[in-house]
Write a protein that holds these residues in place. Structure first.
Motif, short mmCIF file in Angstrom:
data_model
loop_
_atom_site.label_atom_id
_atom_site.label_comp_id
_atom_site.label_asym_id
_atom_site.label_seq_id
_atom_site.Cartn_x
_atom_site.Cartn_y
_atom_site.Cartn_z
N LYS A 240 44.46 -85.40 -9.48
CA LYS A 240 45.90 -85.32 -9.64
C LYS A 240 46.23 -85.07 -11.11
O LYS A 240 45.57 -85.62 -12.00
CB LYS A 240 46.54 -86.63 -9.16
CG LYS A 240 48.06 -86.58 -9.08
CD LYS A 240 48.58 -87.91 -8.54
CE LYS A 240 50.09 -87.90 -8.45
NZ LYS A 240 50.63 -89.19 -7.94
N GLU A 241 47.24 -84.26 -11.37
CA GLU A 241 47.53 -83.84 -12.73
C GLU A 241 47.83 -85.02 -13.65
O GLU A 241 47.40 -85.04 -14.81
CB GLU A 241 48.70 -82.86 -12.73
CG GLU A 241 48.88 -82.11 -14.04
CD GLU A 241 47.68 -81.25 -14.39
OE1 GLU A 241 47.38 -81.12 -15.60
OE2 GLU A 241 47.01 -80.73 -13.47
N THR A 242 48.55 -86.01 -13.15
CA THR A 242 48.88 -87.17 -13.99
C THR A 242 47.62 -87.95 -14.37
O THR A 242 47.52 -88.47 -15.48
CB THR A 242 49.87 -88.10 -13.25
OG1 THR A 242 49.32 -88.45 -11.97
CG2 THR A 242 51.21 -87.41 -13.06
N ARG A 243 46.66 -88.02 -13.45
CA ARG A 243 45.42 -88.74 -13.74
C ARG A 243 44.57 -87.94 -14.72
O ARG A 243 43.89 -88.51 -15.59
CB ARG A 243 44.65 -89.00 -12.45
CG ARG A 243 45.43 -89.87 -11.46
CD ARG A 243 44.63 -90.20 -10.21
NE ARG A 243 43.44 -90.97 -10.55
CZ ARG A 243 42.20 -90.51 -10.47
NH1 ARG A 243 41.99 -89.27 -10.07
NH2 ARG A 243 41.18 -91.26 -10.78
N LYS A 267 39.01 -83.51 -15.69
CA LYS A 267 39.07 -83.33 -14.24
C LYS A 267 37.87 -83.99 -13.56
O LYS A 267 38.03 -84.66 -12.53
CB LYS A 267 39.11 -81.84 -13.90
CG LYS A 267 40.44 -81.17 -14.18
CD LYS A 267 40.36 -79.66 -13.98
CE LYS A 267 39.99 -79.30 -12.55
NZ LYS A 267 39.93 -77.84 -12.35
N GLN A 271 38.02 -87.17 -10.88
CA GLN A 271 37.41 -87.11 -9.55
C GLN A 271 36.34 -88.19 -9.39
O GLN A 271 36.22 -88.82 -8.34
CB GLN A 271 36.81 -85.74 -9.30
CG GLN A 271 36.29 -85.57 -7.87
CD GLN A 271 35.78 -84.17 -7.61
OE1 GLN A 271 34.94 -83.66 -8.34
NE2 GLN A 271 36.29 -83.53 -6.56
N PHE A 274 37.96 -91.46 -8.73
CA PHE A 274 38.49 -91.46 -7.36
C PHE A 274 37.39 -91.80 -6.37
O PHE A 274 37.58 -92.63 -5.47
CB PHE A 274 39.08 -90.08 -7.04
CG PHE A 274 39.74 -89.99 -5.69
CD1 PHE A 274 41.08 -90.29 -5.54
CD2 PHE A 274 39.02 -89.60 -4.58
CE1 PHE A 274 41.69 -90.21 -4.29
CE2 PHE A 274 39.61 -89.52 -3.33
CZ PHE A 274 40.95 -89.82 -3.19
#
Length: 411
Positions: A240-243, A267, A271, A274
């Motif tokens: 996600k862009e905010t993360r 990025k 991931q 996550f």
């Protein structure tokens, strides 16, 4: 004609001749099936001794076979004509949860080309890098041929039907071939719509849970296989862009203008975290329910204790200890508990000193009913008068101590 007079039917209690014939035919049919020659299971190429029993085939255990067979491919460079070449790289490449070869890069060009010594060293390193790439290609070609021979016809038909097979075969890309095999094993087909395959891969990952009997190592292996399957089908999750922006703030020299490498690293970090949190949350609730609740509560209180990598998440699962409460005897005032810390992978047996301590506490805590009694005693004073003294005694015992209160009332 009635059935009882010997017509088409049979009298009650007398077996029909047709029923007997049918029973004999059924027995004969079962006998023929049992005597029918059974087809031998696919065993792979018998000439490849180090992969005897390791195959890629369709069937109920095919998914487990993929991991064990792929891990056995590490011996490719040791047992074939390419023995001694690129052993280190090939040993890491055939990890079923991380199918890839680490790139062999050329050495950086020296800053000063007029430095003769550094230039000679650079030339030697460049020559060595080229030799390693050639050795690796020999390993890849040999491994590709071996994997093909260890595929059953049913499995190979699925692989050949994939749209990427022609390109994989032209390049002799053994890693690409293994990914096609894995995809076929999990999806059951390679000609499906790409969106359907991607969605099914995500469903398999997000519905997967560690069972009560599944070891942590097996849980991690299966989890990584599913995350690899999702990536193979072209789906990127957890980015996600905010993360990603939060990760950039941690690693970028200029937070407002990150470099391309910094953005890609951010990025990957997003991931990875996550996946790490998903590994924790989908662990067995019976063993790790307290851990999951602790992490959630800590975050609610403003302290983020979630792991950042899958490796750290797995380390937490392996070493985590949970608290187990044991109930003791209690009075009518409530229940007493003894809490101790136990490892989630061990059998919990109380120590002898713990047992003795608990027995002593239980004896001390034996409930005693409250008593209240009033006694009237006649005393004689110096004047000879009789005086009544009321002796009121309140007796009360708690869990750990006895309190006695005596009140004397003399009129």
């Amino acid at each position: 004609m009635s059935e009882q007079s010997g017509g088409a039917g049979s009298p009650d209690g007398v077996p029909s001749s047709n029923a007997g014939n049918q029973s004999r035919r059924e027995r004969q049919s079962r006998s023929n099936r049992n005597n029918r020659p059974r087809s031998n299971p696919f065993a792979g190429d018998p000439s490849i001794e180090f992969l005897k029993g390791y195959v890629y085939d369709v069937g109920p255990k095919s998914k487990d076979q993929f991991s064990t067979t792929t891990e056995a491919l590490v011996n490719t460079s040791k047992e074939t004509e390419v023995s001694g070449k690129e052993e280190v790289a090939s040993s890491t490449a055939f990890d079923p949860n991380n199918l890839r070869f680490d790139p062999i890069l050329d050495p950086p060009t020296p800053a000063k080309i007029d430095d003769i010594v550094k230039m000679e060293i650079w030339k030697l390193q460049l020559k060595e890098a080229h030799a390693k790439r050639n050795d690796r290609q020999d390993v890849i070609n040999a491994a590709y041929s071996i994997v093909r021979k260890q595929c059953s016809d049913a499995q190979w038909n699925l692989v050949e039907s994939h749209k990427d097979h022609a390109e994989v075969q032209a390049k002799m890309d053994v890693i690409g071939l293994l990914k096609l095999i894995r995809n076929a094993l999990y999806s059951g087909a390679t000609t499906r719509n790409s969106c359907v395959s991607a969605q099914d891969a995500m469903v398999k990952l997000f519905t997967f849970r560690q069972s009560k009997t599944m070891e942590n190592a097996d849980y991690l292996k299966k989890f990584k296989e599913l995350t690899e399957l999702v990536a193979f089908n072209g789906t990127i999750i957890g980015v996600k862009e905010t993360r990603v922006t939060d990760m950039i703030k941690e690693i970028a020299k200029d937070k407002n203008v990150p470099t391309e490498d910094e953005y890609e690293k951010a990025k990957d970090m997003a991931q990875e975290q996550f996946h790490a949190i998903l590994l924790i949350r989908h662990a067995d609730k019976n063993r790790f329910g307290q851990l999951i609740a602790y992490l959630e509560n800590s975050f609610t209180m403003g302290e983020d204790r979630y792991p950042r990598t899958v490796t750290k998440a797995y380390e937490i699962l392996v070493n985590y200890k949970k608290f187990v409460q044991h109930a003791h005897d209690a009075s009518e005032h409530g229940m007493s508990y003894h809490t101790k810390q136990t490892n989630n992978n061990e059998t919990h047996v109380p120590r002898e000193d713990q047992i003795m301590e608990e027995e002593a506490v239980a004896e001390l805590e034996e409930p005693v009913a409250e008593e209240e009694e009033e006694q009237v005693v006649v005393y004689e004073t110096t004047s000879g008068e009789e005086t009544e003294m009321v002796n009121t005694t309140f007796l009360k015992k708690t869990l750990t101590q006895e309190i006695q209160i005596t009140a004397l009332a003399i009129p």
